[in-house]
Design a protein around this motif. Structure first.
Motif, PDB file in Angstrom:
ATOM      1  N   LEU A 109     -38.404  19.385  25.737  1.00  0.00           N
ATOM      2  CA  LEU A 109     -39.733  18.990  25.266  1.00  0.00           C
ATOM      3  C   LEU A 109     -40.078  19.716  23.966  1.00  0.00           C
ATOM      4  N   ALA A 110     -39.767  21.000  23.900  1.00  0.00           N
ATOM      5  CA  ALA A 110     -40.033  21.749  22.660  1.00  0.00           C
ATOM      6  C   ALA A 110     -39.252  21.145  21.500  1.00  0.00           C
ATOM      7  N   ASN A 111     -38.002  20.782  21.725  1.00  0.00           N
ATOM      8  CA  ASN A 111     -37.193  20.161  20.667  1.00  0.00           C
ATOM      9  C   ASN A 111     -37.726  18.784  20.301  1.00  0.00           C
ATOM     10  N   LEU A 112     -38.167  18.060  21.302  1.00  0.00           N
ATOM     11  CA  LEU A 112     -38.748  16.739  21.072  1.00  0.00           C
ATOM     12  C   LEU A 112     -40.005  16.844  20.216  1.00  0.00           C
ATOM     13  N   LEU A 113     -40.867  17.783  20.555  1.00  0.00           N
ATOM     14  CA  LEU A 113     -42.090  17.992  19.773  1.00  0.00           C
ATOM     15  C   LEU A 113     -41.761  18.442  18.353  1.00  0.00           C
ATOM     16  N   SER A 114     -40.721  19.220  18.210  1.00  0.00           N
ATOM     17  CA  SER A 114     -40.266  19.631  16.878  1.00  0.00           C
ATOM     18  C   SER A 114     -39.808  18.413  16.079  1.00  0.00           C
ATOM     19  N   ARG A 115     -39.161  17.477  16.753  1.00  0.00           N
ATOM     20  CA  ARG A 115     -38.718  16.240  16.094  1.00  0.00           C
ATOM     21  C   ARG A 115     -39.926  15.429  15.639  1.00  0.00           C
ATOM     22  N   TYR A 116     -40.922  15.290  16.511  1.00  0.00           N
ATOM     23  CA  TYR A 116     -42.159  14.613  16.114  1.00  0.00           C
ATOM     24  C   TYR A 116     -42.778  15.309  14.900  1.00  0.00           C
ATOM     25  N   ASP A 117     -42.800  16.636  14.957  1.00  0.00           N
ATOM     26  CA  ASP A 117     -43.425  17.446  13.909  1.00  0.00           C
ATOM     27  C   ASP A 117     -42.776  17.210  12.545  1.00  0.00           C
ATOM     28  N   SER A 118     -41.477  16.942  12.536  1.00  0.00           N
ATOM     29  CA  SER A 118     -40.762  16.749  11.270  1.00  0.00           C
ATOM     30  C   SER A 118     -40.785  15.292  10.804  1.00  0.00           C
ATOM     31  N   GLU A 119     -41.369  14.428  11.593  1.00  0.00           N
ATOM     32  CA  GLU A 119     -41.391  12.994  11.285  1.00  0.00           C
ATOM     33  C   GLU A 119     -42.339  12.705  10.121  1.00  0.00           C
ATOM     34  N   ASN A 120     -41.933  11.789   9.249  1.00  0.00           N
ATOM     35  CA  ASN A 120     -42.781  11.377   8.125  1.00  0.00           C
ATOM     36  C   ASN A 120     -43.778  10.294   8.527  1.00  0.00           C
ATOM     37  N   LYS A 121     -43.543   9.657   9.653  1.00  0.00           N
ATOM     38  CA  LYS A 121     -44.438   8.619  10.144  1.00  0.00           C
ATOM     39  C   LYS A 121     -45.351   9.227  11.204  1.00  0.00           C
ATOM     40  N   GLN A 122     -46.377   8.483  11.580  1.00  0.00           N
ATOM     41  CA  GLN A 122     -47.349   9.018  12.536  1.00  0.00           C
ATOM     42  C   GLN A 122     -46.847   8.939  13.973  1.00  0.00           C
ATOM     43  N   CYS A 123     -47.086  10.011  14.709  1.00  0.00           N
ATOM     44  CA  CYS A 123     -46.747  10.084  16.119  1.00  0.00           C
ATOM     45  C   CYS A 123     -48.004  10.489  16.874  1.00  0.00           C
ATOM     46  N   PHE A 124     -48.484   9.601  17.738  1.00  0.00           N
ATOM     47  CA  PHE A 124     -49.664   9.881  18.542  1.00  0.00           C
ATOM     48  C   PHE A 124     -49.190  10.231  19.942  1.00  0.00           C
ATOM     49  N   ILE A 125     -49.584  11.405  20.401  1.00  0.00           N
ATOM     50  CA  ILE A 125     -49.145  11.870  21.717  1.00  0.00           C
ATOM     51  C   ILE A 125     -50.362  12.342  22.493  1.00  0.00           C
ATOM     52  N   ALA A 126     -50.456  11.903  23.735  1.00  0.00           N
ATOM     53  CA  ALA A 126     -51.536  12.362  24.615  1.00  0.00           C
ATOM     54  C   ALA A 126     -50.945  13.336  25.625  1.00  0.00           C
ATOM     55  N   PHE A 127     -51.635  14.453  25.830  1.00  0.00           N
ATOM     56  CA  PHE A 127     -51.245  15.431  26.853  1.00  0.00           C
ATOM     57  C   PHE A 127     -52.433  15.662  27.764  1.00  0.00           C
ATOM     58  N   ASP A 128     -52.191  15.641  29.072  1.00  0.00           N
ATOM     59  CA  ASP A 128     -53.260  15.901  30.030  1.00  0.00           C
ATOM     60  C   ASP A 128     -53.401  17.380  30.343  1.00  0.00           C
ATOM     61  N   ALA A 129     -52.306  18.054  30.545  1.00  0.00           N
ATOM     62  CA  ALA A 129     -52.342  19.454  30.975  1.00  0.00           C
ATOM     63  C   ALA A 129     -51.380  20.258  30.114  1.00  0.00           C
ATOM     64  N   LEU A 130     -51.785  20.518  28.901  1.00  0.00           N
ATOM     65  CA  LEU A 130     -50.932  21.214  27.948  1.00  0.00           C
ATOM     66  C   LEU A 130     -50.536  22.600  28.449  1.00  0.00           C
ATOM     67  N   LYS A 131     -51.385  23.213  29.241  1.00  0.00           N
ATOM     68  CA  LYS A 131     -51.112  24.564  29.742  1.00  0.00           C
ATOM     69  C   LYS A 131     -49.867  24.625  30.621  1.00  0.00           C
ATOM     70  N   LYS A 132     -49.433  23.502  31.155  1.00  0.00           N
ATOM     71  CA  LYS A 132     -48.232  23.452  31.993  1.00  0.00           C
ATOM     72  C   LYS A 132     -46.952  23.631  31.175  1.00  0.00           C
ATOM     73  N   PHE A 133     -47.047  23.418  29.872  1.00  0.00           N
ATOM     74  CA  PHE A 133     -45.858  23.422  29.028  1.00  0.00           C
ATOM     75  C   PHE A 133     -45.619  24.795  28.411  1.00  0.00           C
ATOM     76  N   ALA A 134     -44.409  25.007  27.934  1.00  0.00           N
ATOM     77  CA  ALA A 134     -44.012  26.282  27.342  1.00  0.00           C
ATOM     78  C   ALA A 134     -44.858  26.594  26.103  1.00  0.00           C
ATOM     79  N   ALA A 135     -44.947  27.872  25.768  1.00  0.00           N
ATOM     80  CA  ALA A 135     -45.776  28.334  24.649  1.00  0.00           C
ATOM     81  C   ALA A 135     -45.376  27.684  23.323  1.00  0.00           C
ATOM     82  N   ASN A 136     -44.071  27.534  23.072  1.00  0.00           N
ATOM     83  CA  ASN A 136     -43.651  26.932  21.800  1.00  0.00           C
ATOM     84  C   ASN A 136     -44.066  25.458  21.717  1.00  0.00           C
TER      85      ASN A 136
END
Length: 165
Positions: A109-136
């Motif tokens: 998931l951290a790598n996936l989010l990093s991929r979104y972060d480097s994208e030149n196009k828009q990525c809309f992501i909804a998270f319900d419970a962000l606290k469940k995920f790792a700090a990075n």
């Protein structure tokens, strides 16, 4: 009758050529997308991880990770496919809901989010419970968040969760 037979033969030849061309085009599309999928899987997981494979035929398609039918693999494969399409087509954006990420392992998931972060196009992501995920992962989301909804910050004026009175 000769011209009618000649026309039927010509139509048959053109239909055969059209089917052959379809197969060539689908093969090219399939190769391009599968190549990008492999690259994304290498980035998110590792080169040792099996990648989903898209198979296109003139009247059907399949998209699967051979011999892996797990829930996490299914959701991850869908997200990877969407990113591959985003990166190989003129698709301007992608939207993913929180339920897609629930069964994806933390490092992936951290790598996936990093991929979104480097994208030149828009990525809309909804998270319900962000606290469940790792700090990075949380850090990437917080860095890029545009909107955060909660009990005080509603999307609409009316809270649709409350019973009508």
């Amino acid at each position: 009758h000769e011209s009618e037979a000649s026309l039927k033969e010509l139509i048959s030849e053109h239909n055969t050529e059209l089917e052959e061309r379809k197969v060539q085009i689908l093969s090219s599309i399939q190769s391009s997308i599968n190549s990008r999928i492999r690259e994304i899987v290498d980035f998110i997981y590792s080169p040792q991880r099996k990648a989903p494979v898209l198979t296109l035929a003139p009247h059907s398609y399949t998209y699967e990770v051979v011999r892996d039918t797990g829930t996490g693999t299914a959701f991850s494969s869908l997200v990877i496919f969407d990113i591959a399409l985003l990166e190989t087509t003129q698709l301007p954006f992608v939207i993913h809901d929180s339920h897609l990420f629930a069964n994806i392992e933390d490092d992936a998931l951290a790598n996936l989010l990093s991929r979104y972060d480097s994208e030149n196009k828009q990525c809309f992501i909804a998270f319900d419970a962000l606290k469940k995920f790792a700090a990075n992962s949380q850090a990437i989301v917080h860095k890029n968040k545009v909107l955060q909804l909660d009990d005080e910050n509603l999307l609409y004026v009316k809270d649709w969760r409350k019973a009508n009175k």
